[in-house]
Design a protein around this motif. Structure first.
Motif, PDB file in Angstrom:
ATOM      1  N   PRO A  71      -8.119  -7.792  -5.639  1.00 55.38           N
ATOM      2  CA  PRO A  71      -7.752  -6.366  -5.648  1.00 55.38           C
ATOM      3  C   PRO A  71      -8.327  -5.649  -6.866  1.00 55.38           C
ATOM      4  O   PRO A  71      -8.314  -6.180  -7.977  1.00 55.38           O
ATOM      5  N   GLY A 127      -1.401  -4.740   3.001  1.00 53.71           N
ATOM      6  CA  GLY A 127      -2.786  -4.309   2.913  1.00 53.71           C
ATOM      7  C   GLY A 127      -3.565  -4.736   4.141  1.00 53.71           C
ATOM      8  O   GLY A 127      -4.456  -4.032   4.616  1.00 53.71           O
ATOM      9  N   LYS A 154       0.825  -1.207   0.000  1.00 49.94           N
ATOM     10  CA  LYS A 154       0.000   0.000   0.000  1.00 49.94           C
ATOM     11  C   LYS A 154       0.860   1.258   0.000  1.00 49.94           C
ATOM     12  O   LYS A 154       1.781   1.391   0.797  1.00 49.94           O
ATOM     13  N   MET A 187      -7.131   1.184   0.574  1.00 50.81           N
ATOM     14  CA  MET A 187      -7.408  -0.221   0.841  1.00 50.81           C
ATOM     15  C   MET A 187      -7.933  -0.877  -0.418  1.00 50.81           C
ATOM     16  O   MET A 187      -8.291  -0.199  -1.397  1.00 50.81           O
ATOM     17  N   THR A 188      -7.981  -2.202  -0.398  1.00 51.60           N
ATOM     18  CA  THR A 188      -8.486  -2.941  -1.543  1.00 51.60           C
ATOM     19  C   THR A 188      -9.017  -4.289  -1.077  1.00 51.60           C
ATOM     20  O   THR A 188      -8.776  -4.705   0.063  1.00 51.60           O
TER      21      THR A 188
END
Length: 384
Positions: A110, A162, A70, A104-105
């Protein structure tokens, strides 16, 4: 060495900015989460050119500089192929980058990964895909490649997981290993965890637990005050969160194993840190709405002077991924059907993203959200 008094900011982007520059986050333009630039020098939401980043210093001194995970240190308006990339990882000193640029994912799928400055073109991820594993695979590959090409050249890698940021997602086998461990509730867990911290000298003798979280919308009640169903749900949340931590532990173990295999472990400074504890995007009861389309933006326009008239409009839109938004702006709203007067030009409006459950129809969602108050925006992260 264990550092027990690490100062952090209460937000993820400022903590990253301070870590990578060694400066107060406001001094490097990241005094808040990096999404917009409100026009003040301490809140530009990107790293300024006159402040060196750790990767730039390391590369100038002969290191290979690598990053996975990230980033969250550039404005939303720059998160596209035509955007300004001056605050992207490769432009801030990293030779290689693989990860996601936003806050974020989805950890199983993703939404938008980058390799260098280019989007990874992926329509479907393989069965059993998990982002933490993917990032760890890429980190080990990067290290192997640079050490194979130039064994004597040192490397610097910044690995920003993440997890365990929202959303709470992890592989099923990790969750199974945590089943039942949190049924005693957070009050008992907090007391049990304080004791070994005192024993280890992390906190002094006589340290007392602080109050439970009490901010509005994020307040935590005594465990026994919840219903059996709520306790079951919240224990499940803690199981999943702990399973995500376990996945990070395994990732760290893989990196250490690689360095030991290569004979580099004793010649490596390995810093592991986390900043703010659990992510609070789900508020006090949790949410499944991070990655779903919101139903509507509810807008209420208010005239500048007191009046009995009120104008309301509802607009359909997609928000940024997984974000609860609070904002105020100027919007010359239109009158209601049958009205002969319009509100004053530039009437102040308030709006929020409304995210009802999937069982509610769009029309019901729109009508029920028409009078909602402004929502809170809260960003936190756990692991760096």
């Amino acid at each position: 060495m264990r550092y027990a008094n690490f100062h952090v900011t209460p937000l993820c982007s400022p903590t990253r900015a301070a870590l990578l520059t060694g400066r107060n986050s406001h001094a490097v333009g990241v005094g808040m989460v990096s999404n917009i630039d409100p026009g003040f020098p301490g809140y530009t939401s990107e790293l300024p050119a006159n402040q060196p980043v750790m990767a730039e210093v390391m590369r100038a001194n002969g290191y290979s500089t690598l990053m996975v995970g990230k980033w969250h240190l550039c404005k939303d308006s720059d998160l596209n192929e035509a955007g300004d990339k001056t605050s992207w990882p490769l432009q801030r000193g990293f030779d290689q980058y693989y990860g996601f640029l936003e806050a974020m994912t989805n950890l199983h799928h993703p939404h938008r990964l980058y390799e260098g400055n280019s989007v990874v073109d992926t329509d479907r991820y393989p069965e059993g895909y998990y982002l933490t594993d993917d990032l760890t695979d890429r980190a080990t590959r990067m290290i192997r490649e640079v050490k194979s090409a130039k064994p004597d050249k040192p490397f610097f890698i910044y690995f920003a997981h993440g997890a365990v940021h929202a959303p709470l997602q992890v592989k099923a086998e990790h969750i199974r290993r945590q089943r039942g461990r949190y049924a005693i509730g957070w009050d008992e867990l907090r007391a049990r965890r304080l004791a070994p911290q005192v024993e280890l000298g992390i906190v002094p003798e006589g340290t007392r637990l602080p109050p439970r979280n009490f901010e509005e919308g994020l307040d935590v009640q005594p465990w026994e005050s919840y219903s059996p169903r709520e306790r079951e749900l919240f224990a499940r949340y803690m199981e999943v969160y702990a399973a995500m931590v376990e996945s990070i532990d395994q990732s760290v173990g893989r990196l250490r194993g690689l360095l030991e295999e290569m004979g580099e472990w004793e010649n490596t400074i390995f810093i592991f840190t986390s900043d703010n504890g659990a992510s609070c995007e789900g508020f006090d009861k949790g949410s499944t709405q991070y990655h779903r389309r919101p139903s509507a933006i509810s807008v209420r326009a208010r005239p500048r002077k007191p009046t009995t008239r009120r104008w309301t409009r509802t607009a359909w839109a997609d928000p940024p991924l997984g974000r609860t938004t609070r904002a105020a702006g100027r919007w010359p709203a239109t009158p209601r059907s049958g009205s002969t007067r319009s509100p004053p030009s530039g009437a102040v409006t308030r709006y929020r993203w409304s995210c009802p459950g999937p069982e509610r129809s769009a029309s019901r969602a729109a009508s029920s959200s028409a009078n909602t108050s402004m929502s809170r925006t809260c960003y936190r992260r756990c692991s760096t």
